[in-house]
Design an enzyme around this catalytic site. Structure first.
Site, PDB file in Angstrom:
ATOM      1  N   CYS A 296      33.051  -3.896 -22.806  1.00  0.00           N
ATOM      2  CA  CYS A 296      32.700  -5.320 -22.828  1.00  0.00           C
ATOM      3  C   CYS A 296      31.303  -5.537 -22.263  1.00  0.00           C
ATOM      4  O   CYS A 296      30.958  -4.992 -21.210  1.00  0.00           O
ATOM      5  CB  CYS A 296      33.726  -6.117 -22.016  1.00  0.00           C
ATOM      6  SG  CYS A 296      33.358  -7.883 -21.896  1.00  0.00           S
TER       7      CYS A 296
ATOM      8  N   CYS B 119      31.234 -10.578 -15.116  1.00  0.00           N
ATOM      9  CA  CYS B 119      32.522 -11.263 -15.149  1.00  0.00           C
ATOM     10  C   CYS B 119      33.470 -10.616 -14.141  1.00  0.00           C
ATOM     11  O   CYS B 119      33.510  -9.395 -14.000  1.00  0.00           O
ATOM     12  CB  CYS B 119      33.116 -11.190 -16.555  1.00  0.00           C
ATOM     13  SG  CYS B 119      34.819 -11.783 -16.678  1.00  0.00           S
TER      14      CYS B 119
ATOM     15  N   CYS C 166      37.634  -8.018 -15.036  1.00  0.00           N
ATOM     16  CA  CYS C 166      37.974  -6.587 -15.044  1.00  0.00           C
ATOM     17  C   CYS C 166      37.192  -5.878 -13.946  1.00  0.00           C
ATOM     18  O   CYS C 166      35.983  -6.061 -13.819  1.00  0.00           O
ATOM     19  CB  CYS C 166      37.626  -5.944 -16.390  1.00  0.00           C
ATOM     20  SG  CYS C 166      38.631  -6.511 -17.769  1.00  0.00           S
TER      21      CYS C 166
ATOM     22  N   CYS D 228      36.717 -13.158 -24.726  1.00  0.00           N
ATOM     23  CA  CYS D 228      37.230 -12.170 -23.779  1.00  0.00           C
ATOM     24  C   CYS D 228      37.910 -11.062 -24.563  1.00  0.00           C
ATOM     25  O   CYS D 228      38.807 -11.323 -25.372  1.00  0.00           O
ATOM     26  CB  CYS D 228      38.218 -12.829 -22.815  1.00  0.00           C
ATOM     27  SG  CYS D 228      39.027 -11.653 -21.692  1.00  0.00           S
TER      28      CYS D 228
ATOM     29  N   GLN E   5      55.336 -13.502 -19.489  1.00  0.00           N
ATOM     30  CA  GLN E   5      54.756 -12.227 -19.069  1.00  0.00           C
ATOM     31  C   GLN E   5      53.366 -12.090 -19.690  1.00  0.00           C
ATOM     32  O   GLN E   5      53.201 -12.273 -20.896  1.00  0.00           O
ATOM     33  CB  GLN E   5      55.643 -11.068 -19.502  1.00  0.00           C
ATOM     34  CG  GLN E   5      56.972 -10.992 -18.767  1.00  0.00           C
ATOM     35  CD  GLN E   5      56.835 -10.518 -17.332  1.00  0.00           C
ATOM     36  OE1 GLN E   5      55.732 -10.273 -16.843  1.00  0.00           O
ATOM     37  NE2 GLN E   5      57.950 -10.405 -16.639  1.00  0.00           N
TER      38      GLN E   5
ATOM     39  N   TYR F 254      65.498 -14.700 -10.046  1.00  0.00           N
ATOM     40  CA  TYR F 254      64.235 -15.315 -10.465  1.00  0.00           C
ATOM     41  C   TYR F 254      64.188 -15.207 -11.984  1.00  0.00           C
ATOM     42  O   TYR F 254      63.351 -14.506 -12.546  1.00  0.00           O
ATOM     43  CB  TYR F 254      63.046 -14.616  -9.810  1.00  0.00           C
ATOM     44  CG  TYR F 254      63.082 -14.641  -8.290  1.00  0.00           C
ATOM     45  CD1 TYR F 254      62.434 -15.633  -7.573  1.00  0.00           C
ATOM     46  CD2 TYR F 254      63.793 -13.680  -7.578  1.00  0.00           C
ATOM     47  CE1 TYR F 254      62.479 -15.666  -6.176  1.00  0.00           C
ATOM     48  CE2 TYR F 254      63.847 -13.692  -6.196  1.00  0.00           C
ATOM     49  CZ  TYR F 254      63.181 -14.694  -5.497  1.00  0.00           C
ATOM     50  OH  TYR F 254      63.232 -14.714  -4.121  1.00  0.00           O
TER      51      TYR F 254
ATOM     52  N   GLU G 215      67.073 -20.031 -11.294  1.00  0.00           N
ATOM     53  CA  GLU G 215      65.658 -20.295 -11.555  1.00  0.00           C
ATOM     54  C   GLU G 215      65.270 -21.624 -10.907  1.00  0.00           C
ATOM     55  O   GLU G 215      65.916 -22.645 -11.128  1.00  0.00           O
ATOM     56  CB  GLU G 215      65.398 -20.349 -13.060  1.00  0.00           C
ATOM     57  CG  GLU G 215      64.037 -20.852 -13.468  1.00  0.00           C
ATOM     58  CD  GLU G 215      62.885 -20.114 -12.799  1.00  0.00           C
ATOM     59  OE1 GLU G 215      61.950 -20.792 -12.324  1.00  0.00           O
ATOM     60  OE2 GLU G 215      62.919 -18.867 -12.748  1.00  0.00           O
TER      61      GLU G 215
ATOM     62  N   ASP H  15      63.001 -10.523  -9.248  1.00  0.00           N
ATOM     63  CA  ASP H  15      61.650 -10.490  -9.817  1.00  0.00           C
ATOM     64  C   ASP H  15      60.863 -11.640  -9.204  1.00  0.00           C
ATOM     65  O   ASP H  15      60.544 -12.628  -9.866  1.00  0.00           O
ATOM     66  CB  ASP H  15      61.713 -10.600 -11.337  1.00  0.00           C
ATOM     67  CG  ASP H  15      60.355 -10.359 -11.994  1.00  0.00           C
ATOM     68  OD1 ASP H  15      59.375 -10.100 -11.264  1.00  0.00           O
ATOM     69  OD2 ASP H  15      60.255 -10.452 -13.230  1.00  0.00           O
TER      70      ASP H  15
ATOM     71  N   CYS I 279      55.045  -7.049  -8.469  1.00  0.00           N
ATOM     72  CA  CYS I 279      53.665  -6.921  -8.944  1.00  0.00           C
ATOM     73  C   CYS I 279      52.703  -6.697  -7.780  1.00  0.00           C
ATOM     74  O   CYS I 279      51.492  -6.791  -7.955  1.00  0.00           O
ATOM     75  CB  CYS I 279      53.258  -8.155  -9.758  1.00  0.00           C
ATOM     76  SG  CYS I 279      53.421  -9.719  -8.883  1.00  0.00           S
TER      77      CYS I 279
END
Length: 449
Positions: free
Chosen positions: A76, A82, A85, A163, A285, A314, A335, A380, A407
């Site tokens: 890129c 930017c 990344c 992008c 996701q 979750y 939820e 999650d 995550c």
């Protein structure tokens, strides 16, 4: 070599030994740890000291004296400016290995677990894999509204034309929004005032229609302007367009108040053999190709043989729970977002999953009220991990197994210590959801001791 801290403005030559979680790098000057803005392991660099802390310094790389064996050419043209990344110049093999090491290190340092994490499952795509990118507005030199992505380590804007982590068609949509903002002379958000704050674009997998959201500040665009933008977006394949307002000064691309919705209230996405409908403002996701692999790994770890009860704390719109529900007699999803819980109920009916039900509410409140106990509890949580009250409720239920999707390795490791000694880590896998960034997505199986 001396362990004395270098002074501000001093130039150093040093070997780069590691990467850190914000996309920067780590080197050593004698016995002094140096945090660098960007470099790759195995390289030798010349850097200038810009901050001196108690036991370390922060430095900016001026020149690479010897390249890293892991170095690759970025794909890129905006890379390095930017902030989206961090590692396009790091080989994908190197990215996966560093993420595996990061997960192992967090488990060791925080949870005291010496675990050999298997090699990461790579993302099926390294470009055009994101189904959601959050673009920001800022005023240009002449007051005109600019649209793009934040620069690295800055709130300044990088006005990208497209992008590479989204489809090539997304560039046409960004161009349409830029032209529209200039034509209607709308003011970009600045100093906690203005109209235009963020433009969010979603491109669901397996669906040619897109979702878009315009997040405004204290001012909202005229009704005619909003309709004009919708007409232009619809011609470019956008099927759902939301205009929302965010007055909070916090820099977060999330509307607090929904002003107007054009098109569909929901949009579908395919994850494996599941077709899921999401609310226009709901969570999806970000890398659906990798999500399919994560669901597969989760099923393998769970090892369900049929007949058991699954509770998903979750649940979102049901995706992960649905992927395991065929091996279970019952699925109960919890939820906190009421609209997502309703969407999950609708998805269950659409998929013909009669043994599924969903409850809207906080997991810490709902879990103690559910009768009995599950054979498998799915967790999650958000990036911050589990709330202490949720952990207490989990321990009280005494489920034989927990399937924890995380995550953030540090949050996972912390929660493993809080779930002990009742629960111990039985297995862990990791899937690369976010190529070219330090983020690591993992799924862990915990068993009742």
């Amino acid at each position: 070599m001396s362990d004395l801290l270098p002074t501000m403005g001093a130039e150093l030559e040093l070997e780069v030994t590691d990467l850190n979680v914000d996309g920067g790098a780590v080197g050593r000057h004698g016995g002094v740890v140096c945090f660098l803005d960007h470099a790759l392991p195995g390289s030798r660099v010349r850097a200038v000291v810009e901050a001196v802390k108690k036991r370390r310094v922060e430095a900016r790389v001026l020149e690479t004296l010897r390249p890293s064996p892991w170095e690759e050419r970025p794909f890129c043209s905006y890379f390095g400016v930017c902030g989206g990344c961090a590692w396009q110049d790091l080989s994908y093999t190197g990215q996966l290995e560093w993420k595996r090491g990061r997960l192992e290190a967090a488990l060791q340092r925080i949870a005291g677990l010496s675990v050999k994490v298997p090699p990461l499952t790579p993302s099926p795509r390294l470009q055009a894999f994101r189904n959601k990118v959050e673009y920001a507005f800022a005023p240009g030199a002449g007051g005109e509204p600019l649209l793009g992505l934040r620069q690295k380590f800055s709130h300044a804007l990088c006005p990208v034309e497209v992008c590479a982590l989204q489809s090539a068609a997304s560039g046409k949509i960004l161009g349409k929004v830029r032209a529209w903002a200039g034509e209607w002379r709308l003011r970009a958000w600045e100093r906690n005032a203005g109209c235009l704050r963020y433009f969010i674009l979603r491109e669901p997998k397996g669906n040619p229609e897109r979702m878009a959201e315009l997040v405004c500040g204290d001012e909202a665009p005229p009704e005619a302007a909003g309709r004009a933008l919708w007409d232009g977006l619809r011609d470019l394949g956008v099927g759902s367009f939301l205009i929302s307002r965010r007055r909070s000064a916090r820099d977060l691309a999330r509307g607090e108040e929904r002003l107007e919705l054009f098109g569909s209230r929901s949009l579908g996405e395919r994850l494996g053999d599941l077709w899921l409908e999401f609310p226009a403002w709901g969570f999806m996701q970000t890398n659906p190709w990798a999500a399919e692999l994560l669901y597969s790994r989760a099923r393998e770890l769970a090892g369900l043989s049929g007949g058991g009860k699954i509770w998903d704390l979750y649940a979102g719109v049901g995706g992960l729970g649905f992927s395991l529900s065929r091996e279970a007699a019952e699925l109960v999803g919890v939820e906190i977002e009421e609209e997502a819980a309703r969407a999950a109920e609708d998805n269950a009916r659409r998929l013909g999953l009669g043994s599924c039900r969903f409850v809207a509410g906080d997991a810490a409140t709902i879990l103690p009220e559910l009768p009995g106990r599950p054979d498998l509890l799915i967790l999650d949580p958000p990036r911050s991990g589990l709330d202490r009250l949720v952990i207490a409720a989990i321990k009280a239920k005494v489920s034989p197994g927990l399937l924890y999707v995380s995550c953030d390795p540090a949050a996972l490791a912390r929660d493993l210590t809080l779930l002990a000694p009742e629960y111990g880590l039985a297995a862990i896998e990791a899937v690369d959801f976010f190529p070219h960034t330090p983020h690591v997505e993992s799924v862990a199986l915990l068993r009742l001791n």
